[in-house]
Motif scaffolding. Structure first.
Motif, mmCIF file in Angstrom:
data_model
loop_
_atom_site.group_PDB
_atom_site.id
_atom_site.type_symbol
_atom_site.label_atom_id
_atom_site.label_comp_id
_atom_site.label_asym_id
_atom_site.label_seq_id
_atom_site.Cartn_x
_atom_site.Cartn_y
_atom_site.Cartn_z
ATOM 1 N N PRO A 34 -8.177 17.192 -7.020
ATOM 2 C CA PRO A 34 -6.976 18.000 -7.264
ATOM 3 C C PRO A 34 -6.525 18.696 -5.986
ATOM 4 C CG PRO A 34 -8.921 19.149 -8.080
ATOM 5 C CD PRO A 34 -9.385 17.784 -7.652
ATOM 6 N N PRO A 35 -5.227 18.884 -5.810
ATOM 7 C CA PRO A 35 -4.740 19.583 -4.614
ATOM 8 C C PRO A 35 -5.161 21.039 -4.558
ATOM 9 C CG PRO A 35 -2.957 19.201 -6.175
ATOM 10 C CD PRO A 35 -4.132 18.439 -6.682
ATOM 11 N N SER A 36 -5.491 21.626 -5.714
ATOM 12 C CA SER A 36 -5.923 23.024 -5.758
ATOM 13 C C SER A 36 -6.606 23.283 -7.095
ATOM 14 C CB SER A 36 -4.724 23.977 -5.592
ATOM 15 O OG SER A 36 -3.825 23.841 -6.683
ATOM 16 N N CYS A 75 5.119 -1.042 -23.892
ATOM 17 C CA CYS A 75 5.084 -0.318 -22.626
ATOM 18 C C CYS A 75 4.120 0.860 -22.769
ATOM 19 C CB CYS A 75 6.482 0.177 -22.291
ATOM 20 S SG CYS A 75 6.573 1.316 -20.906
ATOM 21 N N LEU A 76 3.266 1.041 -21.786
ATOM 22 C CA LEU A 76 2.298 2.139 -21.807
ATOM 23 C C LEU A 76 2.624 3.150 -20.722
ATOM 24 C CD1 LEU A 76 -1.279 0.674 -22.447
ATOM 25 C CD2 LEU A 76 0.053 2.198 -23.897
ATOM 26 N N THR A 77 2.492 4.426 -21.060
ATOM 27 C CA THR A 77 2.709 5.506 -20.103
ATOM 28 C C THR A 77 1.362 6.097 -19.709
ATOM 29 O OG1 THR A 77 4.880 6.031 -21.045
ATOM 30 C CG2 THR A 77 3.809 7.744 -19.731
ATOM 31 N N TYR A 78 1.218 6.414 -18.416
ATOM 32 C CA TYR A 78 -0.020 6.992 -17.887
ATOM 33 C C TYR A 78 0.295 8.315 -17.198
ATOM 34 C CZ TYR A 78 -1.844 2.246 -18.499
ATOM 35 O OH TYR A 78 -2.226 1.035 -19.016
ATOM 36 N N ARG A 79 -0.582 9.294 -17.409
ATOM 37 C CA ARG A 79 -0.422 10.605 -16.774
ATOM 38 C C ARG A 79 -1.622 10.882 -15.892
ATOM 39 N NH1 ARG A 79 1.071 11.351 -22.247
ATOM 40 N NH2 ARG A 79 3.305 11.780 -22.520
ATOM 41 N N ARG A 80 -1.353 11.470 -14.727
ATOM 42 C CA ARG A 80 -2.411 11.667 -13.737
ATOM 43 C C ARG A 80 -3.410 12.722 -14.203
ATOM 44 N NH1 ARG A 80 -3.392 10.318 -8.727
ATOM 45 N NH2 ARG A 80 -1.298 9.494 -8.290
ATOM 46 N N ILE A 81 -4.682 12.431 -13.975
ATOM 47 C CA ILE A 81 -5.735 13.417 -14.182
ATOM 48 C C ILE A 81 -6.572 13.478 -12.913
ATOM 49 C CG2 ILE A 81 -5.823 13.119 -16.684
ATOM 50 C CD1 ILE A 81 -8.272 11.404 -16.352
ATOM 51 N N TYR A 82 -7.303 14.569 -12.754
ATOM 52 C CA TYR A 82 -8.095 14.808 -11.545
ATOM 53 C C TYR A 82 -9.582 14.848 -11.872
ATOM 54 C CZ TYR A 82 -3.600 16.410 -9.656
ATOM 55 O OH TYR A 82 -2.289 16.502 -9.272
ATOM 56 N N HIS A 83 -10.367 14.553 -10.848
ATOM 57 C CA HIS A 83 -11.809 14.778 -10.936
ATOM 58 C C HIS A 83 -12.043 16.277 -10.857
ATOM 59 C CE1 HIS A 83 -16.073 14.812 -9.848
ATOM 60 N NE2 HIS A 83 -16.139 13.577 -10.275
ATOM 61 N N MET A 94 7.650 4.370 -11.791
ATOM 62 C CA MET A 94 7.333 5.785 -11.736
ATOM 63 C C MET A 94 8.355 6.549 -12.571
ATOM 64 S SD MET A 94 4.567 6.174 -10.013
ATOM 65 C CE MET A 94 4.607 7.978 -9.986
ATOM 66 N N VAL A 95 7.875 7.227 -13.600
ATOM 67 C CA VAL A 95 8.760 7.988 -14.474
ATOM 68 C C VAL A 95 9.135 9.314 -13.809
ATOM 69 C CG1 VAL A 95 9.001 9.070 -16.733
ATOM 70 C CG2 VAL A 95 7.747 6.915 -16.500
ATOM 71 N N LYS A 96 8.121 10.007 -13.321
ATOM 72 C CA LYS A 96 8.302 11.251 -12.578
ATOM 73 C C LYS A 96 6.996 11.518 -11.852
ATOM 74 C CE LYS A 96 7.071 13.958 -16.687
ATOM 75 N NZ LYS A 96 7.506 15.029 -17.625
ATOM 76 N N LYS A 97 6.932 12.604 -11.125
ATOM 77 C CA LYS A 97 5.723 12.913 -10.382
ATOM 78 C C LYS A 97 4.549 13.072 -11.349
ATOM 79 C CE LYS A 97 3.733 16.111 -7.025
ATOM 80 N NZ LYS A 97 3.932 17.353 -6.235
ATOM 81 N N GLY A 98 3.474 12.307 -11.089
ATOM 82 C CA GLY A 98 2.298 12.387 -11.940
ATOM 83 C C GLY A 98 2.396 11.594 -13.215
ATOM 84 N N LEU A 130 0.818 -1.215 0.000
ATOM 85 C CA LEU A 130 0.000 0.000 0.000
ATOM 86 C C LEU A 130 0.849 1.262 0.000
ATOM 87 C CD1 LEU A 130 -2.705 -1.156 2.577
ATOM 88 C CD2 LEU A 130 -2.764 -1.320 0.081
ATOM 89 N N HIS A 131 1.814 1.330 0.896
ATOM 90 C CA HIS A 131 2.645 2.535 0.980
ATOM 91 C C HIS A 131 3.587 2.638 -0.215
ATOM 92 C CE1 HIS A 131 4.842 5.849 2.753
ATOM 93 N NE2 HIS A 131 5.967 5.196 2.537
ATOM 94 N N GLN A 132 4.125 1.521 -0.645
ATOM 95 C CA GLN A 132 5.093 1.556 -1.748
ATOM 96 C C GLN A 132 4.453 2.029 -3.041
ATOM 97 O OE1 GLN A 132 7.250 -2.088 -2.289
ATOM 98 N NE2 GLN A 132 8.073 -1.483 -4.285
ATOM 99 N N TYR A 133 3.173 1.666 -3.274
ATOM 100 C CA TYR A 133 2.515 2.010 -4.534
ATOM 101 C C TYR A 133 1.426 3.066 -4.341
ATOM 102 C CZ TYR A 133 4.925 -1.903 -6.728
ATOM 103 O OH TYR A 133 5.886 -2.743 -7.220
ATOM 104 N N ARG A 134 1.512 3.822 -3.266
ATOM 105 C CA ARG A 134 0.483 4.841 -2.981
ATOM 106 C C ARG A 134 0.435 5.915 -4.058
ATOM 107 N NH1 ARG A 134 5.071 5.919 -0.477
ATOM 108 N NH2 ARG A 134 5.804 8.063 -0.222
ATOM 109 N N ASP A 135 1.567 6.176 -4.710
ATOM 110 C CA ASP A 135 1.618 7.269 -5.686
ATOM 111 C C ASP A 135 0.888 6.959 -6.981
ATOM 112 O OD1 ASP A 135 3.078 8.883 -3.980
ATOM 113 O OD2 ASP A 135 5.022 8.181 -4.738
#
Length: 495
Positions: free
Chosen positions: A477-479, A254-262, A191-195, A110-115
């Motif tokens: 989203p954080p903001s 290999c597939l890359t995914y980018r974070r999106i928000y509600h 994890m490639v980078k944040k998000g 859980l903690h290792q893959y929380r991101d």
């Protein structure tokens, strides 16, 4: 130790400023002095205290002393952290059979893959997609959301697992690819980078069917589109090659995914923002995201097509331009509806020209007087604000009868025959490969909280949208600024 002291009310002198009710009762019954040091507290009290702390702080407590380290090996503490922080409501005692502890589930899974928990959009060229990574029991699973079969827009989404992560042994977590007819097999997540993260299958031969590529493609068409190759060959011959390209990319590379928000929600929004699935002519059903930005609402494509790719604002609704529909008989006449919409477009053009002229004149006067003009944001003008009651709630609109003009094509005739309100809007159209994109006028029709429609004036077609009812965790989203930045970035991902 200082952190523990503050949490338990222990001062620098070691005196306990606040005693637990159990301790007070024991003191009264036994007549004994209450513990004056954190180390003197009973182990069961320390377990309760440590169970209330975030799991990320517990390793620091283990460094304080041997007693803390021993108490932190109690699985009760980690069981509560799994439930509280990640919503694991399974019977965690089942883990005892496998020899895996709750602490290992928390730390190594859980903690290792929380991101990677939350919503993501795969990098599949113009097609995009929606991936939801969730904690599901003792697994972390990536679910790909697929629209219902065309044209049944009110049906629920179809979910397919892309990958799953779990603890097969104490050493490390295991990543499995879920594609193909042969069951789960080895995969990787990085994890490639944040998000942003990527997945890779290590056994692509598991994706193969005995009938070869042709059988694999036919199965994909049948499962994902609900149609056979013969059904759509003559209508979509040019798109079949591109569809096969998606299929091959999903299964082999290999597939890359980018974070999106509600999208965030505000009290004066027309309806609750969120994700909808809608009809797009020969392209079938697609997923869009409805969000509100002051006097403008936007519908952004989460999945796209060869003409208008994912990430583009397919609709822009001008909330300051409500449209009163003509009488029912007139509404059936496309020319009458077209006249009403084009008159609003022309009025907007005139106002923009006047505003530009006034701005130039104001700028000239400001330069001559060296006094900067006042800045007025459009969404702050009272006339542009949505009509609300004294308690801040939106006033209900008068229900209007609705019917599609006879010349307008609709893939789904099962649309509501009444609506709450309509607005002047624009829709994004383009040629193959997103060539020559332009915004064309149209009509946004709000039927209810869960459905809306759009009439593409130039295309003479109607799109019906229905809300996705799925609940998405770890997606806020954080903001507001972060959400706006994400929208801007989404347009660049596919262009």
């Amino acid at each position: 130790m200082a952190v523990c002291a503050r949490l338990c009310g222990v001062g620098q002198a070691g005196g306990c400023r606040r005693r637990a009710p159990v301790e007070e009762e024991e003191e009264e019954v036994r007549g004994e002095e209450a513990p004056r040091s954190l180390l003197q507290l009973p182990p069961e009290i320390l377990v309760e205290i440590f169970s209330c702390l975030p799991g990320t702080q517990l390793p620091l407590l283990a460094l304080v002393c041997r007693k803390f380290r021993h108490i932190l090996s109690t699985d009760t503490i980690w069981r509560r952290r799994c439930k509280t922080e990640y919503g694991v409501h399974e019977n965690l005692r089942k883990l005892e059979v496998t020899g895996v502890s709750c602490r290992e589930v928390y730390v190594k899974l859980l903690h290792q893959y929380r991101d990677i928990l939350g919503l993501w959009q795969p990098d599949l060229g113009p097609y995009g997609g929606l991936l939801n990574v969730v904690v599901d029991g003792f697994f972390i699973i990536g679910w790909m959301y697929l629209p219902p079969h065309d044209p049944y827009v009110d049906q629920p989404m179809r979910l397919k697992p892309v990958f799953r992560i779990h603890l097969m042994e104490k050493k490390t977590a295991t990543v499995e690819c879920m594609y193909g007819p042969k069951g789960p097999h080895n995969g990787q997540i990085q994890m490639v980078k944040k998000g942003e993260f990527c997945t890779k299958c290590l056994q692509t031969d598991y994706h193969r069917m005995s009938g070869g590529r042709q059988e694999e493609f036919r199965t994909w068409l049948r499962d994902d589109l609900g149609r056979t190759l013969d059904d759509i060959f003559h209508e979509h011959m040019q798109e079949l090659i591109l569809m096969k390209f998606i299929y091959i990319c999903q299964y082999d590379n290999c597939l890359t995914y980018r974070r999106i928000y509600h999208p965030p929600s505000r009290p004066d929004d027309l309806i609750k923002p969120g994700f909808f699935k809608g009809t797009y002519g020969s392209h079938g059903l697609e997923i869009i995201m409805l969000s509100f930005h002051g006097t403008i609402a936007k519908a952004t494509k989460i999945t796209g097509d060869p003409n208008v790719p994912a990430g583009q604002p397919t609709l822009e609704i001008d909330l300051t331009r409500p449209v009163r529909l003509p009488a029912m008989e007139q509404l059936r006449n496309f020319s009458e509806l077209s006249r009403v919409i084009l008159e609003i477009r022309d009025q907007i053009s005139r106002e923009e020209r006047l505003a530009d002229g006034a701005e130039e004149a104001k700028s000239s006067r400001a330069e001559s007087s060296q006094v900067p003009p006042p800045l007025v944001r459009q969404e702050e003008r009272p006339a542009d604000r949505p009509e609300t009651s004294e308690n801040g709630e939106r006033q209900p609109q008068e229900v209007q009868s609705f019917v599609l003009p006879e010349e307008v094509m609709a893939r789904n005739e099962d649309y509501p025959r009444s609506c709450r309100i309509c607005f002047y809007s624009t829709g994004l159209i383009a040629g193959h490969g997103f060539s020559s994109p332009e915004r064309t006028p149209g009509l946004f029709i709000l039927f209810d909280e869960s459905r809306f429609g759009f009439i593409w004036l130039e295309l003479k077609s109607f799109s019906l949208y229905s809300r996705m009812t799925d609940r998405f965790q770890n997606s806020q989203p954080p903001s507001l600024e972060a959400f706006d930045e994400m929208l801007q970035a989404m347009q660049q991902w596919t262009t």
